[in-house]
Scaffold this motif. Structure first.
Motif, short mmCIF file in Angstrom:
data_model
loop_
_atom_site.label_atom_id
_atom_site.label_comp_id
_atom_site.label_asym_id
_atom_site.label_seq_id
_atom_site.Cartn_x
_atom_site.Cartn_y
_atom_site.Cartn_z
N VAL A 5 0.85 -1.18 0.00
CA VAL A 5 0.00 0.00 0.00
C VAL A 5 0.89 1.24 0.00
N TYR A 7 0.86 5.26 0.39
CA TYR A 7 -0.08 6.21 1.00
C TYR A 7 0.63 7.45 1.53
N THR A 20 5.53 9.99 0.23
CA THR A 20 4.81 8.73 0.12
C THR A 20 5.47 7.65 0.97
N SER A 22 5.04 3.44 2.48
CA SER A 22 4.49 2.16 2.06
C SER A 22 4.34 1.23 3.25
N LYS A 30 -8.02 -6.36 -2.69
CA LYS A 30 -7.75 -4.93 -2.53
C LYS A 30 -8.84 -4.27 -1.71
N ARG A 34 -8.43 -1.97 1.76
CA ARG A 34 -9.01 -0.63 1.98
C ARG A 34 -9.96 -0.62 3.19
N LEU A 37 -8.00 -0.42 6.38
CA LEU A 37 -7.37 0.88 6.60
C LEU A 37 -8.39 2.02 6.70
N TYR A 42 -5.60 8.01 6.18
CA TYR A 42 -4.58 7.93 5.14
C TYR A 42 -5.17 8.31 3.77
N ILE A 44 -4.76 6.95 0.50
CA ILE A 44 -4.21 5.77 -0.16
C ILE A 44 -4.07 6.06 -1.64
N GLU A 45 -2.83 6.00 -2.12
CA GLU A 45 -2.56 6.28 -3.53
C GLU A 45 -2.72 5.03 -4.39
N VAL A 47 -2.90 0.41 -4.18
CA VAL A 47 -2.84 -0.89 -3.52
C VAL A 47 -2.42 -1.89 -4.58
#
Length: 69
Positions: A5, A7, A20, A22, A30, A34, A37, A42, A44-45, A47
């Motif tokens: 991940v 983020y 960023t 990880s 996935k 999510r 989390l 966060y 999240i950019e 996964v």
């Protein structure tokens, strides 16, 4: 499966490559990552599900640690 991940720690800030972080999470999908989390603030950019060879590469890093959520 292990997922990587990418983020940002604060959802209110715009993504900056140098900021960023990880983490690695064990999950079935996935969507499950999510969901695990969701309670964290966060941004999240990405996964990414790790293949066996990619996981072996990541495990060589001193920063590799699977989070327990």
């Amino acid at each position: 499966m292990i997922f990587k991940v990418l983020y940002q720690e604060d959802i209110s800030e715009s993504p900056v490559r140098e900021e960023t972080k990880s983490m690695y999470i064990e999950a079935e999908s996935k969507r499950e990552v999510r969901k695990k989390l969701a309670d964290r603030n966060y941004n999240i950019e990405h996964v990414q599900e790790l293949s066996e060879s990619h996981l072996a590469y990541e495990q060589q890093s001193e920063n590799y640690k699977v989070e327990n959520l």
